[in-house]
Design a protein around this motif. Structure first.
Motif, PDB file in Angstrom:
ATOM      1  N   LYS A 165       0.837  -1.201   0.000  1.00  0.00           N
ATOM      2  CA  LYS A 165       0.000   0.000   0.000  1.00  0.00           C
ATOM      3  C   LYS A 165       0.871   1.251   0.000  1.00  0.00           C
ATOM      4  O   LYS A 165       1.758   1.393   0.839  1.00  0.00           O
ATOM      5  CB  LYS A 165      -0.893   0.015   1.245  1.00  0.00           C
ATOM      6  CG  LYS A 165      -2.030  -0.973   1.217  1.00  0.00           C
ATOM      7  CD  LYS A 165      -2.874  -0.796   2.465  1.00  0.00           C
ATOM      8  CE  LYS A 165      -4.035  -1.763   2.485  1.00  0.00           C
ATOM      9  NZ  LYS A 165      -4.824  -1.611   3.731  1.00  0.00           N
ATOM     10  N   ASN A 170       5.270   8.305  13.225  1.00  0.00           N
ATOM     11  CA  ASN A 170       4.727   7.012  12.789  1.00  0.00           C
ATOM     12  C   ASN A 170       5.580   6.314  11.733  1.00  0.00           C
ATOM     13  O   ASN A 170       5.122   5.347  11.114  1.00  0.00           O
ATOM     14  CB  ASN A 170       3.301   7.199  12.251  1.00  0.00           C
ATOM     15  CG  ASN A 170       2.329   7.573  13.343  1.00  0.00           C
ATOM     16  OD1 ASN A 170       1.900   6.734  14.120  1.00  0.00           O
ATOM     17  ND2 ASN A 170       2.018   8.847  13.444  1.00  0.00           N
ATOM     18  N   ALA A 228      -1.157   6.109   8.761  1.00  0.00           N
ATOM     19  CA  ALA A 228      -0.439   5.421   9.842  1.00  0.00           C
ATOM     20  C   ALA A 228      -1.270   4.249  10.357  1.00  0.00           C
ATOM     21  O   ALA A 228      -0.737   3.148  10.585  1.00  0.00           O
ATOM     22  CB  ALA A 228      -0.143   6.408  10.971  1.00  0.00           C
ATOM     23  N   GLN A 229      -2.574   4.461  10.522  1.00  0.00           N
ATOM     24  CA  GLN A 229      -3.448   3.382  11.016  1.00  0.00           C
ATOM     25  C   GLN A 229      -3.476   2.199  10.050  1.00  0.00           C
ATOM     26  O   GLN A 229      -3.630   1.063  10.464  1.00  0.00           O
ATOM     27  CB  GLN A 229      -4.870   3.913  11.208  1.00  0.00           C
ATOM     28  CG  GLN A 229      -5.032   4.747  12.461  1.00  0.00           C
ATOM     29  CD  GLN A 229      -6.237   5.669  12.397  1.00  0.00           C
ATOM     30  OE1 GLN A 229      -7.072   5.556  11.511  1.00  0.00           O
ATOM     31  NE2 GLN A 229      -6.305   6.614  13.326  1.00  0.00           N
ATOM     32  N   GLU A 230      -3.323   2.492   8.770  1.00  0.00           N
ATOM     33  CA  GLU A 230      -3.343   1.399   7.773  1.00  0.00           C
ATOM     34  C   GLU A 230      -1.969   0.761   7.595  1.00  0.00           C
ATOM     35  O   GLU A 230      -1.777  -0.082   6.734  1.00  0.00           O
ATOM     36  CB  GLU A 230      -3.847   1.938   6.431  1.00  0.00           C
ATOM     37  CG  GLU A 230      -5.302   2.346   6.495  1.00  0.00           C
ATOM     38  CD  GLU A 230      -6.025   2.183   5.170  1.00  0.00           C
ATOM     39  OE1 GLU A 230      -5.509   1.466   4.298  1.00  0.00           O
ATOM     40  OE2 GLU A 230      -7.100   2.775   5.026  1.00  0.00           O
ATOM     41  N   GLY A 231      -1.008   1.223   8.402  1.00  0.00           N
ATOM     42  CA  GLY A 231       0.333   0.645   8.332  1.00  0.00           C
ATOM     43  C   GLY A 231       1.116   1.056   7.103  1.00  0.00           C
ATOM     44  O   GLY A 231       2.032   0.349   6.665  1.00  0.00           O
ATOM     45  N   ILE A 232       0.768   2.184   6.530  1.00  0.00           N
ATOM     46  CA  ILE A 232       1.455   2.646   5.316  1.00  0.00           C
ATOM     47  C   ILE A 232       2.692   3.449   5.705  1.00  0.00           C
ATOM     48  O   ILE A 232       2.618   4.319   6.571  1.00  0.00           O
ATOM     49  CB  ILE A 232       0.475   3.491   4.461  1.00  0.00           C
ATOM     50  CG1 ILE A 232      -0.654   2.598   3.942  1.00  0.00           C
ATOM     51  CG2 ILE A 232       1.195   4.185   3.310  1.00  0.00           C
ATOM     52  CD1 ILE A 232      -1.791   3.349   3.285  1.00  0.00           C
ATOM     53  N   HIS A 233       3.806   3.156   5.069  1.00  0.00           N
ATOM     54  CA  HIS A 233       5.055   3.849   5.402  1.00  0.00           C
ATOM     55  C   HIS A 233       5.476   4.850   4.334  1.00  0.00           C
ATOM     56  O   HIS A 233       6.409   5.623   4.553  1.00  0.00           O
ATOM     57  CB  HIS A 233       6.182   2.829   5.619  1.00  0.00           C
ATOM     58  CG  HIS A 233       5.989   2.019   6.856  1.00  0.00           C
ATOM     59  ND1 HIS A 233       6.242   2.520   8.116  1.00  0.00           N
ATOM     60  CD2 HIS A 233       5.538   0.751   7.021  1.00  0.00           C
ATOM     61  CE1 HIS A 233       5.970   1.587   9.019  1.00  0.00           C
ATOM     62  NE2 HIS A 233       5.538   0.505   8.378  1.00  0.00           N
ATOM     63  N   SER A 241       9.492  -1.715   5.902  1.00  0.00           N
ATOM     64  CA  SER A 241       8.830  -1.300   7.134  1.00  0.00           C
ATOM     65  C   SER A 241       9.757  -0.443   7.999  1.00  0.00           C
ATOM     66  O   SER A 241       9.456  -0.165   9.146  1.00  0.00           O
ATOM     67  CB  SER A 241       8.367  -2.531   7.918  1.00  0.00           C
ATOM     68  OG  SER A 241       9.487  -3.363   8.141  1.00  0.00           O
ATOM     69  N   ASP A 242      10.894  -0.065   7.446  1.00  0.00           N
ATOM     70  CA  ASP A 242      11.875   0.682   8.237  1.00  0.00           C
ATOM     71  C   ASP A 242      12.328   1.906   7.434  1.00  0.00           C
ATOM     72  O   ASP A 242      13.181   1.803   6.546  1.00  0.00           O
ATOM     73  CB  ASP A 242      13.062  -0.245   8.545  1.00  0.00           C
ATOM     74  CG  ASP A 242      14.151   0.469   9.337  1.00  0.00           C
ATOM     75  OD1 ASP A 242      13.919   1.617   9.773  1.00  0.00           O
ATOM     76  OD2 ASP A 242      15.240  -0.115   9.510  1.00  0.00           O
TER      77      ASP A 242
END
Lengths: 398, 289
Positions: free
Chosen positions: A35, A127, A101-106, A336-337
């Motif tokens: 995403k 986040n 941020a809630q959807e885990g999008i970086h 993810s980093d």
């Protein structure tokens, strides 16, 4: 016998369809979803800026997914674009970034304007979100700021180049600025005034502004025309307002040059100002027929097929997603980093698919920001003529 | 100075036509139509489609805008406002409905016409230049004349036609008008359609000068409300006066105060606050409504 054959054929057909069905399902299931977010303006007078972003991303994502996805490390991903219209409102931009941020999008493209980009900075940094704004405040990109990457060429990079070109080739001496009364255009105007003065140009008017929702610009332009500048700069002008400003100026008898450092749309200029817009100078999308690769041409075709009409700005807006994906490919740990992403940015280099020759995708910005927090896209300066843009010159930003 | 007055008159006439539709709807139904700006935008897009896309004459575009918006207005009144007014006596119900319609029309316009600024070819070429004292393109002059013509036609219609008299009676006293045999439902629908038609008409007229885009609706509604507040809500002459005053203030402010930045609207709003504190019913409104 006939009946047995029929049964056999039916069983074979059923088995075949099951196998085909399962294999397609497993092919689909093989790809995970990556995403990528968009937070920006897709409604109101500046909607064209954000919509060209979203559509570029959607067209490119569909293209990637159609050819099997993007391979990052050992996995292949389908790209999913998650969008949020901030309506050019910083409060909504924050809400949009929180949603990402809630959807885990970086990785997020946008916001499109200065105050929105500044507002989302704490949310993005807290986040672990890298975001690619189309906003110019240097504080977003200079340390200690870390997570914003400028997605285009800034006005303080394009403005001096344009003014110098016009001073050298057209003998411009007197400049006037007009801007909408909101943060982006005003900061761009201030930057433009400083750049013009630094080049030794006389700024005959630098404080005339107009309401964002102005529809009739004749009263706004009238006092400027009396000052007879050689160059009228429409600082940070929205695509919706540019034709009206040009038309008012020309109808009031202004014969000098008109320019802006924002990207514009040829169709909008043609419809709104017709031949009065001929000679209007603007920063174009990062592609011209001379430098466009086959991939860029295919992107334009796909975009046009998908949305009915192309937007020249998308020549620039297509880059952010490409940079995100290519950087992730270069360092899959960055999935993810974002610290890993930032580290990769310093040395990252990949072939630029949208330009002919051996052009590279790489991060720049050392001169302006002291760290690599800008995508390298060509600075293309266009001049409008009879419904299309002709390239005036192409430059690069370091 | 001549240029400032000419700009003010031009702006004022178009503002007056915008405000007329809004004040008519308010007078007849006591509804603050927050969707008035969106109706204006829709009118602009209809003329754009007919004139620029289909290549038909500009006047056909104008007629199409007026007709489309009249139909849209009539449908909105019949199927949305009428049931809400019948069921709810709270004024905020119609205000919320109007706001909802505004958002709905915004979404429809985005889907159908897209997000881009649209414009049409000039309807008349050339610029009037009176010794550099007044510079005014001929198309602006034509639009100004047409606007004044439509305002005059509207006043004449309201003054002398049977429908106009019925609507005025309805605006003055709904119960008395009903007792005199005026069909409230019918004339409310006609009034709303007429108000929406005026919004569409002015949208169609101005698309030839300012173009049209999705974002114009909200600001147009705000300006229309300002004009109505200046002139007095529900009063036709008040809307015209409000439009002319706002147009003139804008023109003078943008010319005289230009060197001080964008303070014109700041001063207009401050003046409006002071004015309303002294005369809350506006120039020509009545204190009792």
């Amino acid at each position: 016998m006939k009946r047995r054959n029929l049964l056999k054929s039916m069983m074979l057909a059923a088995t075949a369809s099951t196998v085909i069905g399962f294999s397609s399902l497993s092919a689909l299931a093989a790809n995970e979803t990556l995403k990528i977010g968009f937070v920006g303006v897709t409604s109101g007078p500046a909607a064209a800026w954000g919509i060209s972003n979203v559509r570029s991303m959607q067209a490119r994502a569909e293209w990637i997914n159609e050819i099997g996805g993007v391979k990052i490390g050992a996995k292949t991903y389908n790209v999913d674009i998650v969008t949020f219209d901030d309506q050019k409102d910083p409060k909504r931009a924050i809400a949009g970034m929180e949603k990402m941020a809630q959807e885990g999008i970086h990785y997020v493209v946008g916001p499109n304007v200065d105050d929105g980009a500044a507002a989302v900075r704490p949310v993005a940094e807290q986040n672990g979100i890298m975001y690619f704004p189309y906003a110019f405040p240097k504080s977003l990109y200079k340390a200690p700021a870390s997570n914003a990457v400028l997605g285009m060429v800034a006005n303080y990079q394009s403005g001096p180049a344009i003014y110098k070109y016009l001073k050298d080739t057209k003998g411009v001496k007197k400049v006037a600025f007009v801007a909408a009364n909101e943060s982006d255009p005003l900061s761009q105007r201030d930057g433009g005034v400083a750049a013009a003065k630094a080049l030794g140009l006389e700024v005959v008017s630098g404080n005339i502004t107009y309401q964002v929702d102005t529809t009739d610009f004749t009263p706004v332009i009238t006092p400027i025309i009396r000052l007879q500048p050689d160059l009228l700069v429409l600082s940070g002008v929205a695509p919706a307002n540019a034709p009206q400003l040009i038309r008012s100026a020309r109808e009031l008898g202004y014969q000098g040059l008109i320019s802006t450092e924002t990207a514009q749309d040829a169709t909008v200029l043609k419809e709104g100002a017709g031949e009065l817009a001929n000679g209007f100078i603007s920063v174009g999308g990062a592609s011209t027929p001379e430098i466009a690769s086959d991939a860029m041409k295919e992107f334009v075709t796909r975009y046009t097929k998908m949305f009915g009409e192309y937007n020249d700005e998308s020549n620039t807006k297509v880059y952010a997603l490409e940079y995100i994906l290519e950087t992730l490919k270069a360092n899959p740990a960055a999935m993810s980093d974002v610290k890993a992403f930032q580290k990769t940015m310093d040395t990252f280099e990949a072939p630029n698919p949208y330009m002919k020759g051996d052009a590279k995708l790489k991060y720049v910005g050392m001169t302006s920001f002291g760290q690599k927090r800008q995508v390298a896209v060509p600075l293309v300066v266009n001049v409008y003529k009879d419904g299309k843009f002709d390239t005036l010159f192409v430059a690069a930003v370091d | 100075m001549e240029q400032i007055i000419a700009n003010g008159l031009y702006l004022g006439s178009q503002y007056a036509l915008i405000a007329l539709g809004l004040t008519l709807i308010f007078a007849l139904m006591n509804v603050l139509n927050f969707a008035h700006g969106q109706m204006y935008v829709l009118g602009g897009f209809v003329t754009y489609t007919v004139y620029a896309q289909l290549g038909l004459p500009f006047i056909v575009g104008l007629l199409a805008s007026a007709t489309t918006l009249a139909v849209v207005g009539a449908l909105i009144e019949k199927f949305l406002f009428r049931p809400v007014i019948r069921k709810s006596h709270r004024e905020e119900s119609t205000m919320l409905l109007a706001a909802g319609i505004a958002f709905f029309l915004d979404a429809v316009i985005l889907l159908v016409f897209g997000e881009k600024q649209r414009g049409v070819p000039k309807i008349v070429n050339g610029v009037l230049n009176w010794d550099f004292r007044i510079i005014m393109p001929y198309d602006r002059i034509l639009i100004c004349v047409l606007t004044i013509f439509f305002i005059a036609a509207f006043i004449g219609y309201m003054q002398y036609s049977k429908t106009g008299r019925a609507m005025r009676a309805l605006a003055q006293d709904k119960v008395a008008a009903q007792l005199m045999g005026v069909n409230v439902a019918r004339y409310s629908m006609i009034g709303f359609a007429l108000g929406a038609m005026l919004a569409g008409l002015v949208g169609g007229l101005l698309v030839s000068i300012t173009g049209v885009n999705l974002g114009m609706g909200g600001p147009t509604s705000i300006k229309a409300f300002m004009m109505v507040m200046i002139g007095g809500a529900g009063v036709i002459s008040g809307a015209i006066a409000g439009g002319l005053i706002l147009g003139m203030l804008e023109s003078v402010g943008l010319s005289v105060l230009s060197q001080y930045g964008d303070i014109t609207y700041l001063l207009i709003f401050v003046s409006l606050i002071i004015f309303l504190a002294i005369r809350p019913q506006g120039l020509m409104g009545k204190p009792w409504g």
